[in-house]
Design a protein around this motif. Sequence first.
Motif, PDB file in Angstrom:
ATOM      1  N   TYR A   3       0.860  -1.177   0.000  1.00 39.84           N
ATOM      2  CA  TYR A   3       0.000   0.000   0.000  1.00 39.84           C
ATOM      3  C   TYR A   3       0.896   1.226   0.000  1.00 39.84           C
ATOM      4  N   ASP A  55      -5.373   7.785   4.333  1.00 40.41           N
ATOM      5  CA  ASP A  55      -4.812   7.082   5.488  1.00 40.41           C
ATOM      6  C   ASP A  55      -5.809   6.083   6.058  1.00 40.41           C
ATOM      7  N   ILE A  58      -6.110   2.992   3.794  1.00 39.96           N
ATOM      8  CA  ILE A  58      -4.974   2.081   3.950  1.00 39.96           C
ATOM      9  C   ILE A  58      -5.035   1.366   5.300  1.00 39.96           C
ATOM     10  N   ALA A  59      -5.271   2.112   6.360  1.00 42.39           N
ATOM     11  CA  ALA A  59      -5.276   1.535   7.712  1.00 42.39           C
ATOM     12  C   ALA A  59      -6.342   0.454   7.866  1.00 42.39           C
ATOM     13  N   ALA A  62      -4.517  -2.731   5.649  1.00 41.94           N
ATOM     14  CA  ALA A  62      -3.162  -3.246   5.861  1.00 41.94           C
ATOM     15  C   ALA A  62      -3.104  -4.152   7.088  1.00 41.94           C
ATOM     16  N   ASP A  66       1.543  -7.576   4.647  1.00 39.83           N
ATOM     17  CA  ASP A  66       1.504  -6.397   3.778  1.00 39.83           C
ATOM     18  C   ASP A  66       2.661  -5.464   4.091  1.00 39.83           C
ATOM     19  N   VAL A  68       3.516  -1.229   3.866  1.00 37.51           N
ATOM     20  CA  VAL A  68       2.944   0.107   3.692  1.00 37.51           C
ATOM     21  C   VAL A  68       4.089   1.092   3.528  1.00 37.51           C
ATOM     22  N   LYS A  78      -0.810   2.988  13.077  1.00 42.94           N
ATOM     23  CA  LYS A  78      -1.959   2.091  12.913  1.00 42.94           C
ATOM     24  C   LYS A  78      -1.569   0.828  12.154  1.00 42.94           C
ATOM     25  N   CYS A  79      -0.756   0.991  11.113  1.00 42.94           N
ATOM     26  CA  CYS A  79      -0.370  -0.151  10.293  1.00 42.94           C
ATOM     27  C   CYS A  79       0.612  -1.068  11.025  1.00 42.94           C
ATOM     28  N   ALA A  82      -1.331  -3.120  13.300  1.00 43.73           N
ATOM     29  CA  ALA A  82      -2.085  -4.152  12.578  1.00 43.73           C
ATOM     30  C   ALA A  82      -1.181  -5.283  12.086  1.00 43.73           C
ATOM     31  N   ALA A  84       1.536  -4.902   9.832  1.00 42.70           N
ATOM     32  CA  ALA A  84       2.167  -4.672   8.527  1.00 42.70           C
ATOM     33  C   ALA A  84       3.619  -4.223   8.701  1.00 42.70           C
ATOM     34  N   VAL A  86       6.160  -1.442   7.693  1.00 43.36           N
ATOM     35  CA  VAL A  86       5.926  -0.054   7.304  1.00 43.36           C
ATOM     36  C   VAL A  86       7.263   0.648   7.139  1.00 43.36           C
TER      37      VAL A  86
END
Length: 151
Positions: A3, A55, A58-59, A62, A66, A68, A78-79, A82, A84, A86
């Motif tokens: 992303y 944002d 994406i959030a 993801a 993934d 980001v 946030k990612c 989750a 991801a 980043v």
Amino acid sequence: MIYVDADACPVKAEVEQIATRHKVRVAVVSNGGLRPSANPLVEMVYVPDGPDVADIWIAERAGPGDVVVTGDVPLAAKCVAAGAQVIRHNGEAFTPANIGNQLASRDLMADLRASDPFRQGGGRPFSKADRARFRDALERALRIAAQTPRA
């Protein structure tokens, strides 16, 4: 999936090249104004204008497995939460170990800018070395993401 928080992203071409080599899909998310890619792995996602709409998009998607690409620290937080991988445009990784400090630094700098209306400027210009670090970081992040079980 990669992303890309695409507004003001200087490494979209690098993302597309590396994603193509790895055969990974890419979602380039913006509120418009970007030329579509002919690459079948690249999906252009145009979100409505508004604060943090890209944002949020994406959030919401993801997660583990993934990658980001963003310079937005709250989105990165946030990612990371989750699961991801980043990375910033300069190749710096956001991780569970550093995201708290990144958020605190961002807030401090916002307070400093607000208290001094004459404060000018931003950071240093984006360099070839930043671009090279980004390419290496994206390769690393994709390898880690590929080994991460999806939720």
